[in-house]
Design an enzyme around this catalytic site. Structure first.
Site, PDB file in Angstrom:
ATOM      1  N   ASN A   1      -5.488   6.107  -1.027  1.00 39.65           N
ATOM      2  CA  ASN A   1      -4.731   6.694   0.083  1.00 39.65           C
ATOM      3  C   ASN A   1      -4.217   8.095  -0.226  1.00 39.65           C
ATOM      4  OD1 ASN A   1      -5.151   4.601   1.824  1.00 39.65           O
ATOM      5  ND2 ASN A   1      -3.264   3.526   1.303  1.00 39.65           N
TER       6      ASN A   1
ATOM      7  N   SER B   1       0.824  -1.206   0.000  1.00 36.60           N
ATOM      8  CA  SER B   1       0.000   0.000   0.000  1.00 36.60           C
ATOM      9  C   SER B   1       0.858   1.256   0.000  1.00 36.60           C
ATOM     10  CB  SER B   1      -0.948   0.006   1.206  1.00 36.60           C
ATOM     11  OG  SER B   1      -0.226  -0.226   2.382  1.00 36.60           O
TER      12      SER B   1
ATOM     13  N   HIS C   1      -3.640  -3.738  -5.364  1.00 37.24           N
ATOM     14  CA  HIS C   1      -3.869  -3.233  -4.012  1.00 37.24           C
ATOM     15  C   HIS C   1      -5.303  -3.446  -3.560  1.00 37.24           C
ATOM     16  CE1 HIS C   1      -3.894   0.345  -1.021  1.00 37.24           C
ATOM     17  NE2 HIS C   1      -3.532  -0.757  -0.415  1.00 37.24           N
TER      18      HIS C   1
ATOM     19  N   GLU D   1      -7.118  -1.633  -6.633  1.00 39.89           N
ATOM     20  CA  GLU D   1      -6.307  -0.767  -7.490  1.00 39.89           C
ATOM     21  C   GLU D   1      -5.307  -1.628  -8.260  1.00 39.89           C
ATOM     22  OE1 GLU D   1      -6.295   3.308  -4.796  1.00 39.89           O
ATOM     23  OE2 GLU D   1      -4.692   1.864  -4.469  1.00 39.89           O
TER      24      GLU D   1
HETATM   25  P1  NAI Z   1      -0.183  -9.794   8.338  1.00 40.71           P
HETATM   26  O1  NAI Z   1       0.884  -9.494   9.291  1.00 40.71           O
HETATM   27  O2  NAI Z   1      -1.552 -10.152   8.819  1.00 40.71           O
HETATM   28  O3  NAI Z   1       0.300 -10.979   7.379  1.00 40.71           O
HETATM   29  C1  NAI Z   1       1.543 -11.032   6.772  1.00 40.71           C
HETATM   30  C2  NAI Z   1       1.920 -12.497   6.604  1.00 40.71           C
HETATM   31  O4  NAI Z   1       3.074 -12.570   5.772  1.00 40.71           O
HETATM   32  C3  NAI Z   1       2.272 -13.198   7.913  1.00 40.71           C
HETATM   33  O5  NAI Z   1       1.520 -14.382   7.997  1.00 40.71           O
HETATM   34  C4  NAI Z   1       3.774 -13.449   7.783  1.00 40.71           C
HETATM   35  O6  NAI Z   1       4.164 -14.674   8.401  1.00 40.71           O
HETATM   36  C5  NAI Z   1       3.956 -13.563   6.296  1.00 40.71           C
HETATM   37  N1  NAI Z   1       5.287 -13.244   5.799  1.00 40.71           N
HETATM   38  C6  NAI Z   1       6.096 -12.237   6.194  1.00 40.71           C
HETATM   39  N2  NAI Z   1       7.232 -12.243   5.467  1.00 40.71           N
HETATM   40  C7  NAI Z   1       7.139 -13.272   4.595  1.00 40.71           C
HETATM   41  C8  NAI Z   1       7.967 -13.767   3.566  1.00 40.71           C
HETATM   42  N3  NAI Z   1       9.141 -13.207   3.299  1.00 40.71           N
HETATM   43  N4  NAI Z   1       7.543 -14.819   2.863  1.00 40.71           N
HETATM   44  C9  NAI Z   1       6.356 -15.404   3.136  1.00 40.71           C
HETATM   45  N5  NAI Z   1       5.531 -14.986   4.090  1.00 40.71           N
HETATM   46  C10 NAI Z   1       5.906 -13.910   4.812  1.00 40.71           C
HETATM   47  O7  NAI Z   1      -0.252  -8.522   7.353  1.00 40.71           O
HETATM   48  P2  NAI Z   1      -1.462  -8.023   6.419  1.00 40.71           P
HETATM   49  O8  NAI Z   1      -2.295  -7.080   7.166  1.00 40.71           O
HETATM   50  O9  NAI Z   1      -2.106  -9.212   5.805  1.00 40.71           O
HETATM   51  O10 NAI Z   1      -0.695  -7.172   5.314  1.00 40.71           O
HETATM   52  C11 NAI Z   1       0.182  -7.767   4.403  1.00 40.71           C
HETATM   53  C12 NAI Z   1       0.554  -6.825   3.310  1.00 40.71           C
HETATM   54  O11 NAI Z   1      -0.579  -6.262   2.705  1.00 40.71           O
HETATM   55  C13 NAI Z   1       1.453  -5.643   3.684  1.00 40.71           C
HETATM   56  O12 NAI Z   1       2.429  -5.501   2.675  1.00 40.71           O
HETATM   57  C14 NAI Z   1       0.549  -4.439   3.664  1.00 40.71           C
HETATM   58  O13 NAI Z   1       1.124  -3.249   3.278  1.00 40.71           O
HETATM   59  C15 NAI Z   1      -0.446  -4.844   2.610  1.00 40.71           C
HETATM   60  N6  NAI Z   1      -1.739  -4.231   2.864  1.00 40.71           N
HETATM   61  C16 NAI Z   1      -2.284  -4.297   4.111  1.00 40.71           C
HETATM   62  C17 NAI Z   1      -3.516  -3.732   4.345  1.00 40.71           C
HETATM   63  C18 NAI Z   1      -4.130  -3.814   5.707  1.00 40.71           C
HETATM   64  O14 NAI Z   1      -5.101  -3.067   5.951  1.00 40.71           O
HETATM   65  N7  NAI Z   1      -3.678  -4.653   6.600  1.00 40.71           N
HETATM   66  C19 NAI Z   1      -4.263  -3.036   3.280  1.00 40.71           C
HETATM   67  C20 NAI Z   1      -3.620  -3.093   1.994  1.00 40.71           C
HETATM   68  C21 NAI Z   1      -2.392  -3.642   1.824  1.00 40.71           C
END
Ligand code: NAI
Length: 506
Positions: A192, A121, A142, A154
């Protein structure tokens, strides 16, 4: 259903990855789930099976569909298991180096036609793709949280992303019933970026002590139809999320004044007063419910003074009609009598400036926001100036509350509250069109679905009238001498020509 992508890999199965996996399965794809954390992919599959069971119980799915969706999900124990994927979507930690490494690894695993997509994001798609041998295959994809309910996605083209890759992602998004919008790779993409106006301008209004948080929230809800006021919204999102976004977009645009964050949120974040989730934000929370300070009482005024309206008031005929309907005694002479309450209705200017320029007695002068048709709003907003007498303030408050409509009395401010905030939102959106970040149509769709605004920002500008928005910004620029209010060329030209803000050049 034949899916555009038959096999989709999801890397990172947290909140976002799960939601994206759900959409992919519902689009008819086989879905491979991979997460660095052992057991996380299995947990994601179990959670999704549970989600579909709930939808089945609600009658939104049939048993065969539910079974088919669950069967389409398979946890992968190694990244190499994603080799047969024709799309891989990443939703891992928000770090450029980690994402770059993941995609370089994936490039060596998947076939040469596979599409790679990042759910970042805040990072640059171009920067993530720069580590790849074939950067044209990577796009931003996104999603918003929670993915199944936030029905906009997006699709972001980096500098080298091929148009075909964006088209595939766009068509795929329609397959699972979400609305795709196309964006250029710029800080904040569409949603955003367009969302910068609401909170930052409201914070500026609060920072000047024009009104308290609850009053600003009430005004924006009741006058413009926002579902949540800016401070309620920031309490819900929490400042540990929203303040860094404000800073990041401001910095990424090299300190563009339009996006300047506020010291109010910086300090509250430092103090841990971040919002509803900690029970303390702009509002106090009692068992999860905001404790909202009551509205100030309507003053009891025995005898109302006659009212004189400035010849330069906005919507003057409507203001006269309103005063008549409220039973006011209206003065029509060229100048007000010594007893009269004097009303001005500025666009962008403050009450003080008008009283000085029009040589009105400031002790009896009040402003009313007439930007919007009175009948179309649920609240009237009056403003004092530093010299206004308390009896005149109370008389104006009592008069405009006579028919039972809500009234807020604020301190002097160029552009009241709604004018300021709406003009700022419109101006930022107009400038996004000027920069070619997206089409006006995609901007409107993205903001209504992604931010839940009552209408798109360009439609907001058209409703007020582009020429009026331009006037508000010019005048606010005079009051505040602040470059954040300089109008975008998109708004300036359309406002000057009386064209719709949706108008695109031939
Ligand atoms: P989260 O922390 O719930 O999940 C991330 C997952 O990725 C975890 O299960 C972690 O173990 C895994 N992970 C981390 N590094 C890794 C790697 N190198 N290889 C494989 N798995 C890996 O985070 P969430 O909220 O799901 O967000 C994830 C992504 O989505 C971020 O990049 C964030 O910017 C993007 N995003 C998040 C939003 C939100 O509201 N939470 C909205 C839009 C985008």
């Amino acid at each position: 259903m034949q899916s555009i992508f038959q096999t989709v890999g999801i890397v990172g199965t947290g909140a976002m990855g799960r939601g994206i996996a759900q959409m992919a399965a519902q689009a008819g794809s086989r879905v491979r789930l991979f997460d660095l954390q052992p057991g996380a992919a299995d947990a994601a599959r179990a959670a999704l099976a549970d989600t579909w069971s709930k939808l089945l119980a609600k009658g939104r799915l049939d048993a065969a569909q539910q079974a088919a969706y669950v069967a389409q999900l398979s946890p992968a124990s190694a990244l190499g298991d994603l080799s047969d994927c024709d799309l891989v979507v990443e939703a891992i930690v928000e770090r450029l180096d980690v994402k770059q490494r993941l995609f370089t690894d994936l490039e060596a695993i998947v076939n040469e036609h596979a599409v790679l997509a990042t759910n970042t994001s805040s990072l640059s798609i171009t920067a993530i793709a720069s580590a790849l041998k074939h950067p044209q295959r990577l796009a931003g994809y996104h999603f918003f949280n929670p993915v199944p309910l936030m029905r906009v996605v997006e699709v972001i083209a980096g500098l080298k992303t091929s148009a075909a890759v964006c088209q595939q992602l766009t068509a795929y998004t329609r397959q699972f019933g979400h609305t795709p919008v196309s964006a250029q790779d710029t800080p904040g993409f569409i949603v955003n970026h367009a969302g910068r106006g609401y909170g930052t301008e409201a914070l500026r209004v609060a920072g000047e002590r024009v009104a308290d948080f609850a009053t600003i929230d009430r005004i924006l809800r009741d006058q413009m139809g926002f579902k949540l006021g800016p401070f309620e919204l920031m309490d819900l999102t929490a400042l540990d999320v929203s303040h860094p976004v404000m800073e990041s977009i401001y910095r990424q645009y090299y300190d563009e004044p339009r996006y300047r964050p506020s010291v109010i949120t910086a300090q509250r974040l430092a103090g841990g007063v971040v919002g509803k989730k900690v029970g303390e934000g702009f509002y106090a929370y009692d068992n999860g419910t905001a404790v909202v300070p009551p509205e100030p009482a309507i003053p009891d005024v025995a005898q109302l003074p006659p009212v004189w309206v400035s010849p330069k008031a906005a919507r003057r005929p409507e203001l006269y009609q309103l005063l008549k309907d409220l039973g006011a005694s209206i003065e029509t002479a060229q100048a007000p009598s010594a007893a009269a309450l004097i009303l001005v209705a500025p666009l962008g200017l403050d009450v003080t400036t008008l009283a000085a320029v029009e040589r009105l007695d400031p002790t009896r002068t009040m402003g009313i926001d007439m930007m919007l048709d009175d009948a179309a709003t649920k609240r009237r907003v009056l403003a004092t100036n530093p010299a206004t007498r308390p009896d005149m303030r109370d008389a104006a408050h009592a008069l405009f509350a006579r028919d039972g409509k809500a009234v807020s009395v604020i301190r002097d401010s160029g552009g009241f509250v709604t004018q300021r905030v709406v003009a700022t939102i419109v101006n930022i959106a107009a400038d996004m069109c000027q920069q070619g970040i997206c089409t006006p149509k995609d901007l409107e769709v993205a903001v209504t679905l992604g931010l839940g605004y009552p209408m798109g920002p360009l439609a907001m500008g058209d409703r007020i009238g582009p020429t009026n928005v331009l006037e508000i910004l010019f005048n606010m620029g005079t009051v505040y001498a602040d470059p954040r209010y300089r109008p975008s060329p998109w708004l300036r030209r359309r406002g000057a020509l009386g064209l719709s803000l949706m108008h695109e050049e031939a």
